[in-house]
Design a protein around this motif. Structure first.
Motif, mmCIF file in Angstrom:
data_model
loop_
_atom_site.group_PDB
_atom_site.id
_atom_site.type_symbol
_atom_site.label_atom_id
_atom_site.label_comp_id
_atom_site.label_asym_id
_atom_site.label_seq_id
_atom_site.Cartn_x
_atom_site.Cartn_y
_atom_site.Cartn_z
ATOM 1 N N VAL A 216 -26.920 31.233 13.559
ATOM 2 C CA VAL A 216 -28.151 31.854 13.062
ATOM 3 C C VAL A 216 -29.128 30.779 12.584
ATOM 4 O O VAL A 216 -30.327 30.839 12.874
ATOM 5 C CB VAL A 216 -27.831 32.848 11.928
ATOM 6 C CG1 VAL A 216 -29.119 33.374 11.292
ATOM 7 C CG2 VAL A 216 -26.999 34.012 12.455
ATOM 8 N N CYS A 217 -28.605 29.788 11.859
ATOM 9 C CA CYS A 217 -29.456 28.708 11.358
ATOM 10 C C CYS A 217 -30.103 27.949 12.512
ATOM 11 O O CYS A 217 -31.308 27.681 12.502
ATOM 12 C CB CYS A 217 -28.625 27.766 10.494
ATOM 13 S SG CYS A 217 -29.539 26.365 9.816
ATOM 14 N N ALA A 218 -29.297 27.603 13.520
ATOM 15 C CA ALA A 218 -29.813 26.840 14.657
ATOM 16 C C ALA A 218 -30.890 27.608 15.408
ATOM 17 O O ALA A 218 -31.863 27.012 15.897
ATOM 18 C CB ALA A 218 -28.666 26.480 15.602
ATOM 19 N N GLY A 219 -30.745 28.917 15.511
ATOM 20 C CA GLY A 219 -31.694 29.705 16.291
ATOM 21 C C GLY A 219 -32.883 30.235 15.518
ATOM 22 O O GLY A 219 -33.900 30.588 16.113
ATOM 23 N N LEU A 220 -32.777 30.275 14.168
ATOM 24 C CA LEU A 220 -33.803 30.956 13.370
ATOM 25 C C LEU A 220 -34.721 30.004 12.621
ATOM 26 O O LEU A 220 -35.927 30.264 12.517
ATOM 27 C CB LEU A 220 -33.121 31.906 12.378
ATOM 28 C CG LEU A 220 -34.017 32.855 11.576
ATOM 29 C CD1 LEU A 220 -34.820 33.760 12.510
ATOM 30 C CD2 LEU A 220 -33.179 33.696 10.617
ATOM 31 N N VAL A 221 -34.183 28.909 12.085
ATOM 32 C CA VAL A 221 -34.993 28.046 11.220
ATOM 33 C C VAL A 221 -36.166 27.429 11.977
ATOM 34 O O VAL A 221 -37.307 27.429 11.486
ATOM 35 C CB VAL A 221 -34.119 26.940 10.592
ATOM 36 C CG1 VAL A 221 -34.986 25.916 9.863
ATOM 37 C CG2 VAL A 221 -33.116 27.545 9.620
ATOM 38 N N GLY A 222 -35.934 26.917 13.182
ATOM 39 C CA GLY A 222 -37.012 26.283 13.946
ATOM 40 C C GLY A 222 -38.168 27.214 14.255
ATOM 41 O O GLY A 222 -39.326 26.904 13.935
ATOM 42 N N PRO A 223 -37.920 28.380 14.875
ATOM 43 C CA PRO A 223 -39.020 29.310 15.150
ATOM 44 C C PRO A 223 -39.746 29.772 13.888
ATOM 45 O O PRO A 223 -40.975 29.901 13.892
ATOM 46 C CB PRO A 223 -38.314 30.475 15.849
ATOM 47 C CG PRO A 223 -37.120 29.853 16.496
ATOM 48 C CD PRO A 223 -36.666 28.791 15.544
ATOM 49 N N CYS A 224 -39.004 30.025 12.801
ATOM 50 C CA CYS A 224 -39.655 30.434 11.552
ATOM 51 C C CYS A 224 -40.544 29.311 11.021
ATOM 52 O O CYS A 224 -41.663 29.557 10.552
ATOM 53 C CB CYS A 224 -38.609 30.804 10.505
ATOM 54 S SG CYS A 224 -37.810 32.402 10.764
ATOM 55 N N ALA A 225 -40.055 28.077 11.112
ATOM 56 C CA ALA A 225 -40.860 26.942 10.660
ATOM 57 C C ALA A 225 -42.135 26.810 11.481
ATOM 58 O O ALA A 225 -43.202 26.492 10.946
ATOM 59 C CB ALA A 225 -40.032 25.658 10.737
ATOM 60 N N GLN A 226 -42.052 27.073 12.776
ATOM 61 C CA GLN A 226 -43.231 27.009 13.635
ATOM 62 C C GLN A 226 -44.289 28.009 13.180
ATOM 63 O O GLN A 226 -45.481 27.715 13.172
ATOM 64 C CB GLN A 226 -42.827 27.295 15.084
ATOM 65 C CG GLN A 226 -43.960 27.133 16.087
ATOM 66 C CD GLN A 226 -44.380 25.684 16.247
ATOM 67 O OE1 GLN A 226 -43.544 24.789 16.304
ATOM 68 N NE2 GLN A 226 -45.680 25.447 16.319
ATOM 69 N N VAL A 227 -43.842 29.202 12.761
ATOM 70 C CA VAL A 227 -44.766 30.228 12.259
ATOM 71 C C VAL A 227 -45.350 29.826 10.910
ATOM 72 O O VAL A 227 -46.545 30.013 10.642
ATOM 73 C CB VAL A 227 -44.034 31.589 12.146
ATOM 74 C CG1 VAL A 227 -44.916 32.619 11.440
ATOM 75 C CG2 VAL A 227 -43.637 32.093 13.524
ATOM 76 N N PHE A 228 -44.506 29.243 10.043
ATOM 77 C CA PHE A 228 -44.935 28.936 8.678
ATOM 78 C C PHE A 228 -45.781 27.672 8.566
ATOM 79 O O PHE A 228 -46.503 27.510 7.576
ATOM 80 C CB PHE A 228 -43.708 28.784 7.766
ATOM 81 C CG PHE A 228 -43.033 30.076 7.425
ATOM 82 C CD1 PHE A 228 -43.761 31.188 7.060
ATOM 83 C CD2 PHE A 228 -41.643 30.167 7.455
ATOM 84 C CE1 PHE A 228 -43.140 32.382 6.737
ATOM 85 C CE2 PHE A 228 -41.008 31.354 7.132
ATOM 86 C CZ PHE A 228 -41.755 32.471 6.770
ATOM 87 N N LEU A 229 -45.714 26.763 9.532
ATOM 88 C CA LEU A 229 -46.444 25.492 9.425
ATOM 89 C C LEU A 229 -47.944 25.670 9.164
ATOM 90 O O LEU A 229 -48.486 25.051 8.247
ATOM 91 C CB LEU A 229 -46.208 24.636 10.663
ATOM 92 C CG LEU A 229 -44.991 23.712 10.628
ATOM 93 C CD1 LEU A 229 -44.751 23.081 11.989
ATOM 94 C CD2 LEU A 229 -45.158 22.618 9.566
ATOM 95 N N PRO A 230 -48.654 26.505 9.942
ATOM 96 C CA PRO A 230 -50.083 26.669 9.643
ATOM 97 C C PRO A 230 -50.338 27.363 8.313
ATOM 98 O O PRO A 230 -51.324 27.069 7.631
ATOM 99 C CB PRO A 230 -50.591 27.517 10.819
ATOM 100 C CG PRO A 230 -49.381 28.160 11.398
ATOM 101 C CD PRO A 230 -48.261 27.214 11.170
ATOM 102 N N VAL A 231 -49.443 28.276 7.917
ATOM 103 C CA VAL A 231 -49.576 28.939 6.613
ATOM 104 C C VAL A 231 -49.447 27.913 5.493
ATOM 105 O O VAL A 231 -50.256 27.877 4.549
ATOM 106 C CB VAL A 231 -48.506 30.044 6.458
ATOM 107 C CG1 VAL A 231 -48.592 30.675 5.067
ATOM 108 C CG2 VAL A 231 -48.655 31.089 7.535
ATOM 109 N N SER A 232 -48.433 27.057 5.601
ATOM 110 C CA SER A 232 -48.240 26.018 4.591
ATOM 111 C C SER A 232 -49.392 25.021 4.592
ATOM 112 O O SER A 232 -49.752 24.474 3.539
ATOM 113 C CB SER A 232 -46.915 25.291 4.843
ATOM 114 O OG SER A 232 -45.829 26.182 4.735
ATOM 115 N N GLY A 233 -49.973 24.772 5.753
ATOM 116 C CA GLY A 233 -51.140 23.903 5.824
ATOM 117 C C GLY A 233 -52.319 24.473 5.051
ATOM 118 O O GLY A 233 -53.035 23.740 4.354
ATOM 119 N N ARG A 234 -52.520 25.788 5.162
ATOM 120 C CA ARG A 234 -53.612 26.421 4.408
ATOM 121 C C ARG A 234 -53.330 26.393 2.913
ATOM 122 O O ARG A 234 -54.252 26.213 2.093
ATOM 123 C CB ARG A 234 -53.819 27.857 4.901
ATOM 124 C CG ARG A 234 -54.415 27.942 6.304
ATOM 125 C CD ARG A 234 -54.906 29.331 6.635
ATOM 126 N NE ARG A 234 -53.805 30.274 6.779
ATOM 127 C CZ ARG A 234 -53.159 30.504 7.926
ATOM 128 N NH1 ARG A 234 -53.491 29.823 9.014
ATOM 129 N NH2 ARG A 234 -52.195 31.392 7.988
#
Length: 217
Positions: A188-206
């Motif tokens: 679950v970690c291998a498959g979930l953390v990367g895609p979630c991070a991709q979604v959150f990166l622009p949010v965290s940038g803002r």
């Protein structure tokens, strides 16, 4: 250093520490679910079991040694990615997990049903991904294992989420081959953390951009 520069650095350190705190809340939930180790610790565990370490070496010391080795490799191959935040992540990750464990451990008795453990696992991965992106967007450097994906993504131009999944899979496969324990949580970690991070990166940038408005320049 000008006052504005010092203020911005202080704000970035606060962002990094906040991101570390959030990320390790996710790690603690992940660990307390007891459904398998995260991908990097599968690698560490495999190395710890496979190599003839002296008696005074522990899993934690092998973890630190692997992190130091990653930092040395990155200093040689991608020096610009190793910054003060990398050192802070190495030094503070364990203590933050210990602090989160104090209130959270009683919520995870041995009798806790599997659905609740799965929920904790998934929430932990999502929270970890969000906190990790705050650390990355602080621009002070990320933890050594996270930096592998950050550096490869930056050098190759590939999306961070895709690179993170590939790096996590390599960590887990190498660790499992060496004798590390991988479970449902690892997958679950291998498959979930990367895609979630991709979604959150622009949010965290803002979030970073809004926070740095208070630097006073």
């Amino acid at each position: 250093m000008k006052k504005a520069g010092r203020t911005e650095l202080a704000l970035r350190v606060i962002l990094l520490l906040a991101g570390l705190t959030v990320a390790h809340l996710g790690v603690t939930l992940f660990l307390e679910s007891e459904l398998g180790s995260d991908t990097f610790n599968v690698l560490v565990q495999g190395l710890f079991r496979a190599l003839p370490w002296p008696a005074w070496m522990t899993h934690g010391r092998v973890h630190l040694l692997v992190c130091l080795l990653i930092v040395l490799v990155l200093l040689a191959a991608a020096r610009g990615y190793v910054r003060i935040g990398t050192v802070l992540c190495m030094a503070l990750g364990g203590p933050i997990i210990d602090l989160w464990t104090l209130p959270l451990a009683p919520l995870f008795p041995d009798s806790l049903a599997l659905p609740w453990r799965l929920l904790a696992l998934v929430l932990g991965c999502v929270i970890l991904a969000f906190g990790m992106t705050i650390v990355i967007q602080s621009d002070l450097g990320a933890g050594p294992n996270d930096l592998v994906a950050v550096a490869l993504s930056g050098k190759s131009g590939k999306p961070f989420g895709v690179v993170r999944v590939a790096v996590d899979a390599c960590f887990a496969l190498a660790g499992w081959t060496l004798g590390g324990l991988a479970g449902l949580g690892t997958l679950v970690c291998a498959g979930l953390v990367g895609p979630c991070a991709q979604v959150f990166l622009p949010v965290s940038g803002r979030i970073r951009d809004y926070f740095l408005k208070f630097r006073g320049d």
